[in-house]
Design a protein around this motif. Structure first.
Motif, mmCIF file in Angstrom:
data_model
loop_
_atom_site.group_PDB
_atom_site.id
_atom_site.type_symbol
_atom_site.label_atom_id
_atom_site.label_comp_id
_atom_site.label_asym_id
_atom_site.label_seq_id
_atom_site.Cartn_x
_atom_site.Cartn_y
_atom_site.Cartn_z
ATOM 1 N N UNK A 249 2.330 -16.165 -33.765
ATOM 2 C CA UNK A 249 1.125 -15.335 -33.668
ATOM 3 C C UNK A 249 1.473 -13.854 -33.779
ATOM 4 N N UNK A 250 2.578 -13.457 -33.129
ATOM 5 C CA UNK A 250 2.992 -12.059 -33.196
ATOM 6 C C UNK A 250 3.495 -11.709 -34.591
ATOM 7 N N UNK A 251 4.280 -12.598 -35.184
ATOM 8 C CA UNK A 251 4.834 -12.348 -36.511
ATOM 9 C C UNK A 251 3.716 -12.218 -37.544
ATOM 10 N N UNK A 252 2.652 -12.980 -37.378
ATOM 11 C CA UNK A 252 1.535 -12.928 -38.323
ATOM 12 C C UNK A 252 0.881 -11.545 -38.343
ATOM 13 N N UNK A 253 1.056 -10.761 -37.309
ATOM 14 C CA UNK A 253 0.466 -9.427 -37.221
ATOM 15 C C UNK A 253 1.360 -8.356 -37.845
ATOM 16 N N UNK A 254 2.581 -8.739 -38.219
ATOM 17 C CA UNK A 254 3.549 -7.782 -38.754
ATOM 18 C C UNK A 254 3.576 -7.817 -40.271
ATOM 19 N N UNK A 255 3.959 -6.710 -40.908
ATOM 20 C CA UNK A 255 4.109 -6.722 -42.362
ATOM 21 C C UNK A 255 5.227 -7.688 -42.758
ATOM 22 N N UNK A 256 5.095 -8.273 -43.921
ATOM 23 C CA UNK A 256 6.098 -9.211 -44.416
ATOM 24 C C UNK A 256 7.337 -8.437 -44.870
ATOM 25 N N UNK A 257 8.491 -8.917 -44.461
ATOM 26 C CA UNK A 257 9.763 -8.341 -44.898
ATOM 27 C C UNK A 257 10.444 -9.350 -45.810
ATOM 28 N N UNK A 258 11.218 -8.869 -46.737
ATOM 29 C CA UNK A 258 11.909 -9.750 -47.688
ATOM 30 C C UNK A 258 13.067 -10.465 -46.996
ATOM 31 N N UNK A 259 13.528 -11.534 -47.611
ATOM 32 C CA UNK A 259 14.709 -12.236 -47.099
ATOM 33 C C UNK A 259 15.900 -11.286 -47.038
ATOM 34 N N UNK A 260 16.024 -10.419 -48.035
ATOM 35 C CA UNK A 260 17.121 -9.449 -48.066
ATOM 36 C C UNK A 260 17.049 -8.505 -46.867
ATOM 37 N N UNK A 261 15.850 -8.028 -46.545
ATOM 38 C CA UNK A 261 15.688 -7.137 -45.389
ATOM 39 C C UNK A 261 16.048 -7.853 -44.093
ATOM 40 N N UNK A 262 15.636 -9.105 -43.976
ATOM 41 C CA UNK A 262 15.974 -9.895 -42.791
ATOM 42 C C UNK A 262 17.478 -10.114 -42.692
ATOM 43 N N UNK A 263 18.112 -10.457 -43.801
ATOM 44 C CA UNK A 263 19.558 -10.699 -43.808
ATOM 45 C C UNK A 263 20.337 -9.429 -43.474
ATOM 46 N N UNK A 264 19.915 -8.303 -44.016
ATOM 47 C CA UNK A 264 20.590 -7.025 -43.746
ATOM 48 C C UNK A 264 20.476 -6.677 -42.256
ATOM 49 N N UNK A 265 19.299 -6.869 -41.688
ATOM 50 C CA UNK A 265 19.101 -6.579 -40.263
ATOM 51 C C UNK A 265 19.968 -7.499 -39.397
ATOM 52 N N UNK A 266 20.009 -8.766 -39.743
ATOM 53 C CA UNK A 266 20.809 -9.713 -38.971
ATOM 54 C C UNK A 266 22.293 -9.359 -39.069
ATOM 55 N N UNK A 267 22.754 -8.984 -40.244
ATOM 56 C CA UNK A 267 24.148 -8.568 -40.435
ATOM 57 C C UNK A 267 24.468 -7.349 -39.577
ATOM 58 N N UNK A 268 23.507 -6.424 -39.491
ATOM 59 C CA UNK A 268 23.694 -5.197 -38.714
ATOM 60 C C UNK A 268 23.330 -5.368 -37.238
ATOM 61 N N UNK A 269 22.891 -6.583 -36.862
ATOM 62 C CA UNK A 269 22.431 -6.874 -35.491
ATOM 63 C C UNK A 269 21.329 -5.913 -35.054
ATOM 64 N N UNK A 270 20.386 -5.680 -35.961
ATOM 65 C CA UNK A 270 19.220 -4.848 -35.666
ATOM 66 C C UNK A 270 17.959 -5.647 -35.966
ATOM 67 N N UNK A 271 16.862 -4.976 -36.002
ATOM 68 C CA UNK A 271 15.568 -5.578 -36.303
ATOM 69 C C UNK A 271 15.136 -5.135 -37.700
ATOM 70 N N UNK A 272 14.544 -6.011 -38.483
ATOM 71 C CA UNK A 272 14.115 -5.591 -39.818
ATOM 72 C C UNK A 272 12.997 -4.547 -39.793
#
Length: 118
Positions: A37-60
């Motif tokens: 429900x919370x994610x549905x309220x957020x703008x969509x991020x690309x798989x690349x943005x998600x992967x980069x954030x996870x690699x950097x241990x941050x949030x997309x």
């Protein structure tokens, strides 16, 4: 009494106290999960943005000027610094910490909903 998850989400958001963070600090902006429900309220991020954030241990949703979705940030992000169980590493906090009943309700909500890694 909330009737839907959306109602409960709004009710919980209103009960979590706010406080002013240190400008430029992003110490609590790591990978977190949020309800669908919370994610549905957020703008969509690309798989690349998600992967980069996870690699950097941050949030997309962490941008150069801080949280890009601050008004819609997930419950877990709202709890950081408002509870002794999730303290701000820099000692920032609201005047009154979140009450135990609200914190427990947040964790029950998160435990009862499908979680998505941000």
């Amino acid at each position: 009494m909330p009737y839907t998850n959306a109602d409960l989400l709004e009710s919980l958001r209103e009960k979590i106290p706010t406080f002013r963070c240190i400008v430029g600090c992003h110490d609590c902006c790591g990978p977190v999960t949020a309800s669908s429900e919370e994610v549905a309220r957020l703008p969509v991020k690309s798989d690349e943005e998600h992967e980069r954030a996870l690699t950097d241990l941050t949030c997309p949703y962490l941008g150069s000027s801080g949280c890009e979705v601050y008004a819609e940030r997930p419950l877990i992000c709202r709890l950081f610094g408002t509870s002794p169980r999730l303290p701000c590493p820099n000692g920032m906090r609201p005047v009154y910490m979140v009450d135990d009943t609200t914190e427990q309700a947040v964790h029950r909500f998160l435990g009862s909903t499908r979680q998505v890694l941000l």
